[in-house]
Design a protein around this motif. Structure first.
Motif, PDB file in Angstrom:
ATOM      1  N   THR A   1       0.851  -1.189   0.000  1.00 47.04           N
ATOM      2  CA  THR A   1       0.000   0.000   0.000  1.00 47.04           C
ATOM      3  C   THR A   1       0.884   1.236   0.000  1.00 47.04           C
ATOM      4  O   THR A   1       1.838   1.320   0.790  1.00 47.04           O
ATOM      5  CB  THR A   1      -0.907   0.021   1.242  1.00 47.04           C
ATOM      6  N   THR A   2       0.604   2.182  -0.876  1.00 48.43           N
ATOM      7  CA  THR A   2       1.381   3.420  -0.921  1.00 48.43           C
ATOM      8  C   THR A   2       0.451   4.622  -0.781  1.00 48.43           C
ATOM      9  O   THR A   2      -0.672   4.611  -1.289  1.00 48.43           O
ATOM     10  CB  THR A   2       2.186   3.544  -2.224  1.00 48.43           C
ATOM     11  N   HIS A   3       0.928   5.652  -0.113  1.00 44.40           N
ATOM     12  CA  HIS A   3       0.201   6.910   0.005  1.00 44.40           C
ATOM     13  C   HIS A   3       1.152   8.053  -0.315  1.00 44.40           C
ATOM     14  O   HIS A   3       2.318   8.032   0.090  1.00 44.40           O
ATOM     15  CB  HIS A   3      -0.363   7.096   1.412  1.00 44.40           C
ATOM     16  N   ILE A   4       0.655   9.033  -1.035  1.00 46.12           N
ATOM     17  CA  ILE A   4       1.461  10.190  -1.432  1.00 46.12           C
ATOM     18  C   ILE A   4       0.814  11.450  -0.856  1.00 46.12           C
ATOM     19  O   ILE A   4      -0.398  11.630  -0.943  1.00 46.12           O
ATOM     20  CB  ILE A   4       1.557  10.291  -2.961  1.00 46.12           C
ATOM     21  N   TYR A   5       1.640  12.304  -0.260  1.00 50.70           N
ATOM     22  CA  TYR A   5       1.163  13.507   0.405  1.00 50.70           C
ATOM     23  C   TYR A   5       1.784  14.742  -0.249  1.00 50.70           C
ATOM     24  O   TYR A   5       2.910  14.694  -0.738  1.00 50.70           O
ATOM     25  CB  TYR A   5       1.554  13.479   1.884  1.00 50.70           C
ATOM     26  N   ASP A   6       1.068  15.838  -0.239  1.00 48.62           N
ATOM     27  CA  ASP A   6       1.604  17.090  -0.761  1.00 48.62           C
ATOM     28  C   ASP A   6       2.534  17.682   0.299  1.00 48.62           C
ATOM     29  O   ASP A   6       2.204  18.636   1.002  1.00 48.62           O
ATOM     30  CB  ASP A   6       0.462  18.061  -1.080  1.00 48.62           C
ATOM     31  N   ALA A   7       3.701  17.058   0.418  1.00 51.47           N
ATOM     32  CA  ALA A   7       4.634  17.416   1.484  1.00 51.47           C
ATOM     33  C   ALA A   7       6.051  17.109   1.042  1.00 51.47           C
ATOM     34  O   ALA A   7       6.278  16.433   0.026  1.00 51.47           O
ATOM     35  CB  ALA A   7       4.293  16.644   2.754  1.00 51.47           C
ATOM     36  N   ASP A   8       6.998  17.576   1.836  1.00 48.27           N
ATOM     37  CA  ASP A   8       8.419  17.409   1.528  1.00 48.27           C
ATOM     38  C   ASP A   8       8.996  16.252   2.352  1.00 48.27           C
ATOM     39  O   ASP A   8       8.313  15.654   3.186  1.00 48.27           O
ATOM     40  CB  ASP A   8       9.163  18.706   1.846  1.00 48.27           C
ATOM     41  N   HIS A   9      10.267  15.979   2.127  1.00 50.33           N
ATOM     42  CA  HIS A   9      10.963  14.950   2.894  1.00 50.33           C
ATOM     43  C   HIS A   9      10.956  15.330   4.377  1.00 50.33           C
ATOM     44  O   HIS A   9      11.134  16.491   4.741  1.00 50.33           O
ATOM     45  CB  HIS A   9      12.405  14.818   2.407  1.00 50.33           C
ATOM     46  N   GLY A  10      10.746  14.348   5.246  1.00 49.37           N
ATOM     47  CA  GLY A  10      10.754  14.608   6.679  1.00 49.37           C
ATOM     48  C   GLY A  10       9.483  15.241   7.204  1.00 49.37           C
ATOM     49  O   GLY A  10       9.482  15.815   8.297  1.00 49.37           O
ATOM     50  N   PHE A  11       8.382  15.096   6.467  1.00 48.30           N
ATOM     51  CA  PHE A  11       7.158  15.802   6.847  1.00 48.30           C
ATOM     52  C   PHE A  11       6.577  15.359   8.186  1.00 48.30           C
ATOM     53  O   PHE A  11       5.765  16.068   8.781  1.00 48.30           O
ATOM     54  CB  PHE A  11       6.092  15.681   5.751  1.00 48.30           C
ATOM     55  N   ASN A  12       6.996  14.209   8.689  1.00 40.37           N
ATOM     56  CA  ASN A  12       6.456  13.731   9.965  1.00 40.37           C
ATOM     57  C   ASN A  12       7.143  14.344  11.187  1.00 40.37           C
ATOM     58  O   ASN A  12       6.608  14.277  12.288  1.00 40.37           O
ATOM     59  CB  ASN A  12       6.569  12.212  10.049  1.00 40.37           C
TER      60      ASN A  12
END
Length: 221
Positions: A183-194
């Motif tokens: 399962t993959t999810h893509i977010y409108d965010a940059d590396h290290g967004f967590n």
């Protein structure tokens, strides 16, 4: 919530691990895998968070193979140091330590792994090599390109940032094509967004990814 202790790998290497326990009976175990910055304050907070959600959590200090107690921040200097440490690691020793962490978490029931950046690659490889894993979650794994041919032996969930210059969306597509069951999810965010200690932190993406991660673990563990 948690505390540092020590674990021993199959080759006799003793290394640090941050362990956080839930209140009441654990839902299962989670091994939390560090970024290139060691088991620092952020990783400890993440580990505490999963423990608060009911899981027995172990965060192994993988860089103890090189030098005990590496704990870096997110300055440019620390990023350079983290990359230097990461470059000295080898996968064989890393997997020995992850295996020991999985064994430690196994007392709580089924075990999953979750890793960030470097740790995202570690969790992916562990899903292919470490016995006893039931689930694997990776966030923007830096080593995914070199490990793409490794096939996970348990359900895997991967989180990508659409604006991540290190990990292009073509890699997300390539990994899904090669391993269609993941399962993959893509977010409108940059590396290290967590990571809320980094300028690239994205609260919306981090919250959604965490919700999906918890649902994934809840269903499997």
């Amino acid at each position: 919530m948690g505390a540092m202790t020590s674990l021993t790998a199959a080759d006799g290497h003793r290394f640090g691990a941050y362990i956080a326990e839930p209140k009441g009976t654990p839902k299962g175990g989670i091994v939390v895998i560090q970024e290139i910055f060691g088991v620092n304050g952020h990783i400890k907070a993440v580990t505490d968070g999963f423990a608060a959600d009911g899981y027995y959590c172990v965060a192994p200090a993988l860089f103890d193979r090189l030098q005990p107690g590496i704990d870096l921040g997110y300055s440019a200097e620390d990023v350079a140091k983290g990359r230097e440490w990461r470059g000295k690691m080898n996968w064989s020793d890393c997997m020995k330590d992850v295996t020991a962490a999985v064994t430690a978490a196994n007392s709580a029931g089924r075990v999953g792994t979750v890793g960030y950046c470097y740790g995202g690659g570690v969790t992916w490889l562990a899903a292919a090599l470490v016995p006893g894993l039931a689930a694997s979650v990776g966030y923007y794994g830096g080593p995914w390109a070199e490990l793409i041919d490794r096939a996970p032996l348990c359900p895997a969930l991967l989180h990508f940032g659409a604006r991540d210059a290190m990990i292009p969306l073509s890699l997300a597509e390539g990994m899904k094509a090669k391993h269609p069951t993941i399962t993959t999810h893509i977010y409108d965010a940059d590396h290290g967004f967590n990571c809320d200690q980094r300028a690239s932190y994205d609260a919306r993406a981090a919250t959604l990814a965490r919700r999906r991660t918890l649902a994934f673990f809840e269903a499997i563990l």
